[in-house]
Design a protein around this motif. Structure first.
Motif, PDB file in Angstrom:
ATOM      1  N   GLU A  74     -19.668 -15.364  27.204  1.00 47.23           N
ATOM      2  CA  GLU A  74     -19.034 -16.391  26.370  1.00 47.23           C
ATOM      3  C   GLU A  74     -19.615 -16.274  25.824  1.00 47.23           C
ATOM      4  OE1 GLU A  74     -21.145 -20.694  26.808  1.00 47.23           O
ATOM      5  OE2 GLU A  74     -19.391 -20.446  27.472  1.00 47.23           O
ATOM      6  N   TYR A 107      -9.675 -15.940  28.582  1.00 41.65           N
ATOM      7  CA  TYR A 107     -11.232 -16.626  29.396  1.00 41.65           C
ATOM      8  C   TYR A 107     -10.995 -17.389  30.582  1.00 41.65           C
ATOM      9  CZ  TYR A 107     -11.601 -17.262  24.110  1.00 41.65           C
ATOM     10  OH  TYR A 107     -12.621 -17.231  23.077  1.00 41.65           O
ATOM     11  N   TRP A 146      -5.323 -14.720  22.022  1.00 38.13           N
ATOM     12  CA  TRP A 146      -5.677 -15.560  23.732  1.00 38.13           C
ATOM     13  C   TRP A 146      -4.509 -15.046  23.904  1.00 38.13           C
ATOM     14  CZ3 TRP A 146      -5.966 -21.808  23.968  1.00 38.13           C
ATOM     15  CH2 TRP A 146      -6.024 -21.992  25.039  1.00 38.13           C
ATOM     16  N   ILE A 199     -12.368 -20.630  21.149  1.00 43.24           N
ATOM     17  CA  ILE A 199     -11.831 -19.740  21.153  1.00 43.24           C
ATOM     18  C   ILE A 199     -10.587 -19.878  20.018  1.00 43.24           C
ATOM     19  CG2 ILE A 199      -8.936 -19.933  22.146  1.00 43.24           C
ATOM     20  CD1 ILE A 199      -9.769 -21.222  24.959  1.00 43.24           C
ATOM     21  N   ASN A 212      -9.870 -20.311  32.347  1.00 44.63           N
ATOM     22  CA  ASN A 212      -9.221 -20.231  30.831  1.00 44.63           C
ATOM     23  C   ASN A 212      -7.664 -21.026  30.051  1.00 44.63           C
ATOM     24  OD1 ASN A 212      -7.734 -17.698  28.386  1.00 44.63           O
ATOM     25  ND2 ASN A 212      -5.675 -17.649  29.916  1.00 44.63           N
ATOM     26  N   ARG A 266     -15.954 -24.646  24.393  1.00 47.43           N
ATOM     27  CA  ARG A 266     -14.371 -23.573  24.424  1.00 47.43           C
ATOM     28  C   ARG A 266     -13.397 -23.761  23.563  1.00 47.43           C
ATOM     29  NH1 ARG A 266     -12.710 -24.604  29.579  1.00 47.43           N
ATOM     30  NH2 ARG A 266     -14.879 -24.113  30.399  1.00 47.43           N
TER      31      ARG A 266
END
Length: 640
Positions: free
Chosen positions: A90, A27, A51, A41, A30, A37
């Motif tokens: 996203e 991401y 991830w 995730i 990240n 977010r």
């Protein structure tokens, strides 16, 4: 990363629904500081994704929608083979989870703004692709008119949902390798079946029950996300829109009466203030006012102080849900006449909710562990540091973090800065030093002396927190007016001469922004924003303590016909202003820095249909009277 409350274990989806199995996401940014977010995730991991913390380990790069290709280009260079990965925004994993299938990432709604287009394919490869898609080339194209009406939907793979997600992942990876062998440049995108069909033509799945979809739907419905927030104030208001969460704070009530639409009366719309105010009006914060020491006398002052610090931390990360929650809780505590000590007492109050336990922790231990963890979070510290730079807002600060910048020196040496940001960095310490009240007066006197020489009929008024009686200020707001003026264009020549003279004298050091409007200007009239330095001869303290500090100064032109409204606006505070403007709107009026207007019509989406009729502009007290608000001296306008 700083310490954080331990998260609940992942609730893995059934094996058949782990569509991301064998895939790994990186991401940008990240991290999972932002709550939206974090949820994205988490849901991706529950559906099989890994991830990863290193870019070179990822199969997919998921980019925040606020970022462009230019913002992430530097970070992509950490992996020479990034172009072989799937680069999407996203929305991509959200749609995959929602529809329980891998969607085609090569669609415009998943593209990163500014991404370079891939090089054209060689002629022989193009011919091969035509041979492979013979049947598709014979299909009739839909008419342009009909296709324009067709809603854009994610293109899905036609594989059955009962098929193994691992097989799907293997197909994606092997497809990517085949494209690499063919020498295709740009992002390697997975090959999809030729008979792909739009979502609208597939069987509907009514069991959209995942938490992420619900979260996004709630954000859109309530306007709590910066992506979906709706403006409820004038579109020409220089202070910006007033959001739903702020309205709840300003109305300061949990009563259902506040949510009932106000019935507009022609008499009120025309400004007749006779008669008793309706009950709902008494609940507005502007009706109560407040002094700068009112918080200190509140029995919950210490609790409010800690909650405000926690609110500031959530503001750094743009956590709109928690920002709203803390604003409402703080507003409720300020109205209490006794100290709230237990979570049970707090829960009995409106707008407290889960913050009740934190209130009890603060009262019992004189600390809040969550705040301590947030203050230790290095990422929050970096964002907070960048936001102190003049000319930098939330979006820019987060972009710099995403680009890998961590210190002010990083920005000076590597970032692409505009003129104002360069000034903000060079004079970072000066521009972040508060200006003592005595120095504000000394700086204003320097301007007044020069102004009197140019035109002795011009009047200069110090606005902002100084007018409210603050001990120090962040900058200086000087309102310039003159009797008999009805437009800023009548004062513009004076402003030009004033700025030229003060610049030659060395008082004004640099112009950061200047705008020269006319009588019909909709951008707030004429103004000059820049920096100044107080001469040593005018320094109010001991000469040994003098040093030439750069200070922010705003010079604002206001014609006499608009002076009353401008004084309200440029005095503040922000919460008081938003409250009184909202009150005007509820009464079918409109209040901005130019005046109070009646008979304002609004259409769908709260958009103004007309400008309305000017009721009052020059008299500050008269505006209060028309709105039915008891007159508040400037020092009584500390609210929120």
């Amino acid at each position: 990363m700083g310490k954080r409350k331990k998260e609940a274990p992942l609730k893995l989806a059934p094996e058949a629904r782990r569509i991301f199995k064998d895939l790994s996401f990186f991401y940008i940014p990240n991290d999972d500081i932002n709550p939206v977010r974090r949820l994205q995730i988490r849901k991706a991991r529950e559906h099989g994704v890994m991830w990863c913390r290193k870019l070179d380990e990822a199969t997919h790069i998921i980019v925040d929608k606020k970022l462009t290709y230019t913002d992430i280009e530097r970070q992509l260079q950490d992996d020479p083979k990034w172009s072989e990965k799937v680069l999407v925004n996203e929305n991509y994993p959200i749609d995959c989870i929602k529809h329980r299938v891998i969607v085609n990432p090569n669609q415009s709604q998943y593209k990163i703004s500014g991404t370079p287009t891939p090089a054209e394919k060689p002629a022989d490869e193009t011919e091969l692709s035509h041979l492979d898609n013979d049947d598709a080339s014979l299909e009739l194209k839909p008419s342009r008119r009909k296709s324009a009406r067709r809603p854009r939907s994610p293109v899905l793979s036609t594989q059955s949902r009962s098929q193994s997600s691992s097989q799907r992942s293997i197909a994606l990876i092997s497809s990517s390798k085949r494209q690499q062998n063919k020498g295709v440049t740009g992002n390697a995108q997975p090959a999809y079946a030729q008979d792909e069909v739009p979502l609208s033509e597939q069987p509907a799945d009514t069991s959209v029950d995942d938490e992420l979809t619900q979260c996004i739907s709630e954000m859109k419905a309530t306007g709590n996300s910066d992506l979906f927030s709706d403006s409820l104030m004038d579109d020409d208001d220089p202070a910006g829109p007033l959001l739903t969460d702020e309205i709840e704070v300003l109305s300061d009530s949990s009563s259902s009466d506040d949510k009932r639409p106000w019935k507009r009366r022609t008499r009120s719309s025309m400004g007749n203030s006779k008669g008793k105010n309706p009950a709902w009006q008494e609940k507005f914060i502007c009706m109560k006012g407040g002094t700068k020491d009112h918080t200190d006398n509140n029995p919950n002052a210490e609790t409010i102080k800690v909650l405000q610090e926690m609110l500031d931390q959530h503001t750094l990360t743009g956590d709109d849900f928690r920002i709203r929650a803390y604003r409402l809780a703080i507003a409720t505590l300020r109205t209490q006449s006794k100290k709230i000590c237990t979570a049970e007492e707090a829960r009995a109050l409106p707008n407290i909710g889960r913050i009740a336990d934190k209130i009890e922790e603060i009262v019992t231990t004189n600390r809040l562990r969550q705040l301590e963890y947030a203050l230790d979070d290095p990422q929050r510290k970096i964002i907070g540091l960048f936001l102190q730079i003049y000319g930098v807002g939330q979006i820019q600060a987060h972009k710099w973090v995403a680009q890998g910048f961590r210190t002010l020196d990083d920005l000076k040496n590597k970032a692409d800065l505009n003129t104002n940001q360069k000034i903000g960095l060079e004079y970072f310490d000066d521009l972040n030093t508060r200006i003592p009240r005595q120095e504000v007066e000394a700086l204003a006197d320097c301007v007044k002396e020069t102004a009197a020489i140019i035109d002795h009929n011009v009047e200069l008024i110090i606005g902002g927190s100084y007018r409210r009686g603050a001990d120090n200020s962040g900058d200086i707001d000087l309102i310039v007016t003159k009797k008999g003026t009805s437009s800023t264009s009548q004062l513009t020549p004076f402003l030009n001469q004033l700025v030229d003279t003060l610049t030659r004298e060395g008082f004004l050091t640099i112009a950061l922004a200047a705008h020269h409007g006319d009588a019909d200007d909709t951008d707030g009239g004429s103004k000059w924003h820049g920096c100044c330095v107080l001469p040593e001869s005018a320094f109010p303290g001991p000469r040994s303590e003098y040093r030439p500090i750069w200070r922010r100064i705003d010079i604002l032109l206001v014609p006499q016909t608009e002076l009353g409204a401008a004084l309200i606006y440029f005095t503040g505070n922000d919460i008081f202003n938003r409250s009184i403007r909202l009150l005007a709107q509820k009464k079918g009026m409109r209040l901005n820095q130019r005046g109070l207007f009646g008979n304002v019509l609004r259409g769908q989406g709260n958009i103004k249909v007309n400008e309305g009729t000017l009721l009052e502009g020059r008299d500050e007290k008269k505006i209060f009277e028309i709105l039915g608000v008891r007159w508040r001296e400037p020092h009584e306008r500390w609210c929120g």
